[in-house]
Motif scaffolding. Structure first.
Motif, short mmCIF file in Angstrom:
data_model
loop_
_atom_site.label_atom_id
_atom_site.label_comp_id
_atom_site.label_asym_id
_atom_site.label_seq_id
_atom_site.Cartn_x
_atom_site.Cartn_y
_atom_site.Cartn_z
N LEU A 252 0.85 -1.19 0.00
CA LEU A 252 0.00 0.00 0.00
C LEU A 252 0.89 1.24 0.00
N PHE A 253 0.88 1.99 -1.11
CA PHE A 253 1.63 3.23 -1.17
C PHE A 253 1.19 4.00 -2.40
N PRO A 254 1.07 5.33 -2.31
CA PRO A 254 0.58 6.09 -3.46
C PRO A 254 1.55 6.04 -4.64
N ALA A 255 1.01 6.24 -5.82
CA ALA A 255 1.78 6.44 -7.04
C ALA A 255 1.01 7.43 -7.89
N ILE B 23 10.16 0.26 0.07
CA ILE B 23 10.00 -0.66 -1.05
C ILE B 23 8.51 -0.95 -1.19
N ASN B 24 7.96 -0.55 -2.32
CA ASN B 24 6.53 -0.70 -2.62
C ASN B 24 6.37 -1.69 -3.78
N ILE C 277 13.01 -4.20 9.47
CA ILE C 277 12.06 -4.21 8.36
C ILE C 277 10.66 -3.94 8.93
N ASP C 278 9.99 -2.97 8.37
CA ASP C 278 8.66 -2.54 8.83
C ASP C 278 7.65 -2.91 7.75
N ALA C 279 6.83 -3.95 8.00
CA ALA C 279 5.77 -4.35 7.08
C ALA C 279 4.50 -3.59 7.43
N GLU C 280 3.93 -2.89 6.46
CA GLU C 280 2.84 -1.95 6.74
C GLU C 280 1.44 -2.49 6.47
N PHE C 281 1.34 -3.75 6.14
CA PHE C 281 0.03 -4.39 5.96
C PHE C 281 0.26 -5.85 6.31
#
Length: 386
Positions: free
Chosen positions: A9-12, A40-41, A113-117
């Motif tokens: 999940l990250f904008p583009a 890293i997306n 490492i930070d996993a955001e979902f």
């Protein structure tokens, strides 16, 4: 402290609202002293001939590395089979990301490492952690637990990642309880509420904002993807009982055609406006114009739309899911209702007949800010690494 944030999940450029809260959180963390973040997306691209589907060409044209604000963002591709490939995604992500992560780790020396979902990011981060020899954490946001945590082929991966992670985050206390019910260790889970830009999401003159939209009567707003779980069909079905009200739906998704057909069938199509995907910067004006923000989802963690609506002085109607009771603590904040059109209509009539003061509504989320969000996140990461 050097953080590698892994987030599907990250904008583009082609989807600026997608994962906007991950971007805001990550940007706020970089402002904390002695923290540096690399993102890293991973971008899932379908194999041919599924790659010819409508949304796929835009994905293939996203830059593989770009500067997004102050953040270095890398976007490696992985093969993702729509609908049926969910159980394979963590392994496919890890395979695609590992060469890049290894190279960056040599250059930067990541601490975490930070996993955001939670899924697929968490099990993918678990694989990277094993290969790179550094700890990882995972943040749960709602659907990643309620959906993927119960899917065959995925649930076991969710629990394994939770077990191997050095720490876990949940966006609400209610979501933490759901994680524990799945079998996760409560002692590893810390509640981490979303942030909020109080300078932008704030009460305004409601009549003036309505006038800008060309609306004078009661206005109900719903912000969320147009998918079955979000329940916009219940709001449309409530409109015949609210003859003067207008409903604005901000979002897009697979159910839009069904929702349009329902509005036509019920004779309320002229009172339902489909706004599509609204830029995040345009939402404060919409929230401020609305008399009510309604989102009666089947499941949530802690919907950002709830928090932003309250900050704008707009009471909410929501179903009894996720962390809603952590927000709606006073009548001024809104109503928690059953997931039926009649319950929605009754609550809307009650709020419209006795509208709360905007400042009293906003007071319910006065403690929310991106600075506080980043402070808590930095403390969590320090504790994990320590």
């Amino acid at each position: 402290m050097r953080i590698l944030t892994l987030s599907t999940l990250f904008p583009a450029a082609h989807r600026p609202n997608f994962g906007i809260f991950v971007e805001r959180q990550t940007a706020a963390l970089t402002a904390v002293r002695d923290f540096a973040v690399t993102v890293i997306n991973p971008i899932g691209v379908a194999p041919w001939p599924l790659s010819l589907m409508a949304d796929q060409p835009a994905l293939t044209h996203v830059a593989e590395k770009e500067q997004w604000g102050e953040l270095d963002v890398y976007r490696p591709r992985f093969t993702a089979v729509p609908k049926i490939g969910g159980r394979m995604n963590p392994a496919m992500i890890a395979r695609a990301v590992l060469p890049l992560a290894r190279k960056l780790h040599v250059q930067i020396g990541f601490d975490l490492i930070d996993a955001e979902f939670f899924y697929p990011d968490g099990p993918a981060a678990m694989r990277l952690s094993r290969e790179l020899g550094i700890p990882f954490t995972i943040k749960a946001r709602g659907g990643d637990i309620h959906h993927w945590g119960n899917q065959p082929g995925c649930a076991a991966q969710v629990l394994e990642a939770a077990d191997k992670a050095a720490g876990l985050l949940a966006v609400s206390s209610a979501l933490k309880a759901d994680m524990v019910a799945l079998g996760m260790d409560a002692d590893k889970i810390r509640v981490h509420y979303t942030g909020l830009d109080q300078s932008r999401f704030a009460p305004r003159d409601r009549a003036a904002e309505k006038a800008k939209l060309g609306i004078s009567g009661p206005l109900i707003l719903s912000v969320g993807a147009l998918i079955p779980r979000k329940g916009q069909d219940l709001l449309i079905a409530a409109l015949p009982s609210l003859p003067d009200a207008m409903l604005l739906l901000a979002g897009k998704g697979e159910s839009e055609a069904d929702f349009r057909a329902l509005a036509a069938e019920l004779g309320v199509a002229d009172r339902v406006a489909f706004l599509g995907s609204v830029p995040h910067d345009d939402l404060p004006a919409l929230f401020a114009a609305a008399d009510i923000m309604a989102l009666v989802s089947a499941s949530e963690g802690l919907a950002n739309a709830w928090v932003e609506a309250l900050a704008c002085g707009t009471p909410i109607i929501a179903s009894d899911v996720g962390g809603i009771r952590e927000l709606v603590k006073t009548p001024a904040a809104g109503r928690i209702v059953a997931r039926t059109p009649q319950a929605v209509a009754d609550a809307a009539r009650d709020i419209l007949a006795n509208p709360p003061a905007r400042d009293a509504v906003a007071a319910n989320v006065s403690a929310f800010s991106w600075d506080e969000n980043a402070r808590q996140l930095a403390a969590f990461f320090r504790d994990v690494v320590r």
